[in-house]
Design an enzyme around this catalytic site. Sequence first.
Site, PDB file in Angstrom:
ATOM      1  N   GLU A   1      -6.516  -2.289  -1.799  1.00  0.00           N
ATOM      2  CA  GLU A   1      -7.123  -2.539  -0.489  1.00  0.00           C
ATOM      3  C   GLU A   1      -8.641  -2.459  -0.553  1.00  0.00           C
ATOM      4  O   GLU A   1      -9.189  -1.509  -1.132  1.00  0.00           O
ATOM      5  CB  GLU A   1      -6.673  -1.482   0.532  1.00  0.00           C
TER       6      GLU A   1
ATOM      7  N   ARG B   1       3.422   0.429  -3.626  1.00  0.00           N
ATOM      8  CA  ARG B   1       4.739  -0.037  -3.157  1.00  0.00           C
ATOM      9  C   ARG B   1       4.663  -1.521  -2.828  1.00  0.00           C
ATOM     10  O   ARG B   1       3.580  -2.104  -2.787  1.00  0.00           O
ATOM     11  CB  ARG B   1       5.113   0.712  -1.888  1.00  0.00           C
TER      12      ARG B   1
HETATM   13  C1  MV4 Z   1     -13.401   2.746   6.473  1.00  0.00           C
HETATM   14  C2  MV4 Z   1     -13.973   2.048   7.546  1.00  0.00           C
HETATM   15  C3  MV4 Z   1     -15.342   1.854   7.534  1.00  0.00           C
HETATM   16  N1  MV4 Z   1     -16.089   2.344   6.518  1.00  0.00           N
HETATM   17  N2  MV4 Z   1     -14.184   3.202   5.483  1.00  0.00           N
HETATM   18  C4  MV4 Z   1      -8.935   2.850   8.152  1.00  0.00           C
HETATM   19  C5  MV4 Z   1      -7.659   2.836   7.396  1.00  0.00           C
HETATM   20  C6  MV4 Z   1      -7.978   3.289   6.045  1.00  0.00           C
HETATM   21  N3  MV4 Z   1      -7.166   2.598   5.096  1.00  0.00           N
HETATM   22  C7  MV4 Z   1      -9.427   3.023   5.867  1.00  0.00           C
HETATM   23  N4  MV4 Z   1      -9.952   2.760   7.176  1.00  0.00           N
HETATM   24  C8  MV4 Z   1     -11.258   2.508   7.359  1.00  0.00           C
HETATM   25  N5  MV4 Z   1     -12.083   2.953   6.382  1.00  0.00           N
HETATM   26  C9  MV4 Z   1     -15.496   3.009   5.525  1.00  0.00           C
HETATM   27  N6  MV4 Z   1     -16.251   3.479   4.523  1.00  0.00           N
HETATM   28  C10 MV4 Z   1     -13.132   1.581   8.555  1.00  0.00           C
HETATM   29  C11 MV4 Z   1     -11.761   1.817   8.480  1.00  0.00           C
HETATM   30  C12 MV4 Z   1     -10.975   1.252   9.553  1.00  0.00           C
HETATM   31  C13 MV4 Z   1     -10.067   0.214   9.315  1.00  0.00           C
HETATM   32  C14 MV4 Z   1      -9.839  -0.297   8.045  1.00  0.00           C
HETATM   33  C15 MV4 Z   1      -8.961  -1.299   7.831  1.00  0.00           C
HETATM   34  C16 MV4 Z   1      -8.284  -1.860   8.901  1.00  0.00           C
HETATM   35  C17 MV4 Z   1      -8.475  -1.388  10.180  1.00  0.00           C
HETATM   36  C18 MV4 Z   1      -9.357  -0.345  10.399  1.00  0.00           C
HETATM   37  C19 MV4 Z   1      -9.570   0.126  11.698  1.00  0.00           C
HETATM   38  C20 MV4 Z   1     -10.443   1.151  11.903  1.00  0.00           C
HETATM   39  C21 MV4 Z   1     -11.132   1.720  10.823  1.00  0.00           C
END
Ligand code: MV4
Length: 450
Positions: A275, A291
């Site tokens: 991801e 997975r």
């Molecule tokens: C972040 C981000 C912004 N900056 N990391 C949310 C799920 C997790 N897998 C990681 N996520 C995020 N990490 C940094 N450095 C924003 C999110 C995030 C997000 C990421 C993917 C899909 C939807 C999201 C919704 C809110 C925040």
Amino acid sequence: MFSKILIANRGEIALRVIRACREMGIKSVAVHSTADSDAMHVRLAHESVCIGPPPATDSYLSIPDIIAACEITGAEAVHPGYGFLSENARFVEALEDHGIVFIGPSSEHIRLMGDKITAKETMKNLGVPVVPGSDGGVPDLETARRIGREIGYPVIVKATAGGGGRGMKLARSENELEQAFRTARAEARAAFGNDEVYIEKYLGRPRHIEFQIFGDGRGAAVHLGERDCSLQRRHQKVFEECPSPAISPDLRAEMGAVCARAVADIGYAGAGTIEFLYEDGRFYFIEMNTRLQVEHPVTEEVFNVDLVREQIRVAAGEALSFTQEALVPLGHAIEVRINAEKLPNFTPSPGTIGTYHAPGGLGVRMDSAIYSGYRIPPYYDSLIGKLIVRAPDRPAALMRLSRALRELVVDGIDTTAPLHHALLEEEAVLSGDYDIHWLENMLREKFRAD
Ligand code: MV4
């Protein structure tokens, strides 16, 4: 090759695995809770074993009951599907102790990627670009402050045992850092029994783009392009597509090769997803899932492969049935998740389905375990189906999705289908110009959700 596989899951993914087994001449064993005696996966498998009462902790998550079901039926391997025990390293070890094959990566790789700090460090060392940040755990507030000054605000504090959006706290400035650091730690300790956190630069409007990889467990690996899963609500994906409208073929080939080489270098076996957040033309690794994912069908449609068949082949010690050169994407695929939920607040809407009619025709795939008269139990995830369309290009896929949604009938309960109809009226969706925050903003404006 195995002669019998037990599927430690339910719903559409259990059917997905049973179907692959049938096509490979392998017998399948369904397991089910007492709430799922009438479930389609129980009907379609060669045999079934009731493993416990409705709560998943006492059935689909019960390692001893699943191992007992393998021993009773003589299943030689277990496919975990997604969720439940699919990323549980202790489950893999317990199966090993009983001489049962886990259809998936090693317990070591599951553990490595389950700890988000070691996952990130490993990927960075393998040449995968990561989000700038603490490069390891942040033990105290003073260290957090130093890192905040180094990388600049806003920053995000994340739990190493978290993932999928659980245990994250934003700090827009140094003023907010103490609160973010303390609550992230406290929540991580309560939720995961592990309060180790790390810090990253916060990206403001990225897309969520994930690469599908596949390792043969002998040091070779391929990639199968990317999926764009930016359309999410509360970290639940709603609409997924392959390829991403934001990525050029050159960038796909470059990043795909980086991903494939990384997992080849660690000797990874089976399907996995790397991801990334993608912003201003750059990729930043965030997590790896070890997975098969819910949204794997869009990749299958565009690359014309059966990912479950490959998982089974690799787990049985056979070679991958394709090379990187043979994996050529064709056209465009979109998946929408049909959940038993009532808009605008996405409240779970279990109940008995009246008429069910699945859409069909060219380029349409409905992965679902429901049927007319099926009673959806209230104990599990609200996903009741995935509608996947494939077409020669993105505009045609959007038109096909619109017409397939029009054919779908699920009477008796509320579903998220009306949201998908509404999405297809949105300029941002039609043009592909959306980020991870677009959907929640749209829902606030158009659906007046809480
Ligand atoms: C972040 C981000 C912004 N900056 N990391 C949310 C799920 C997790 N897998 C990681 N996520 C995020 N990490 C940094 N450095 C924003 C999110 C995030 C997000 C990421 C993917 C899909 C939807 C999201 C919704 C809110 C925040």
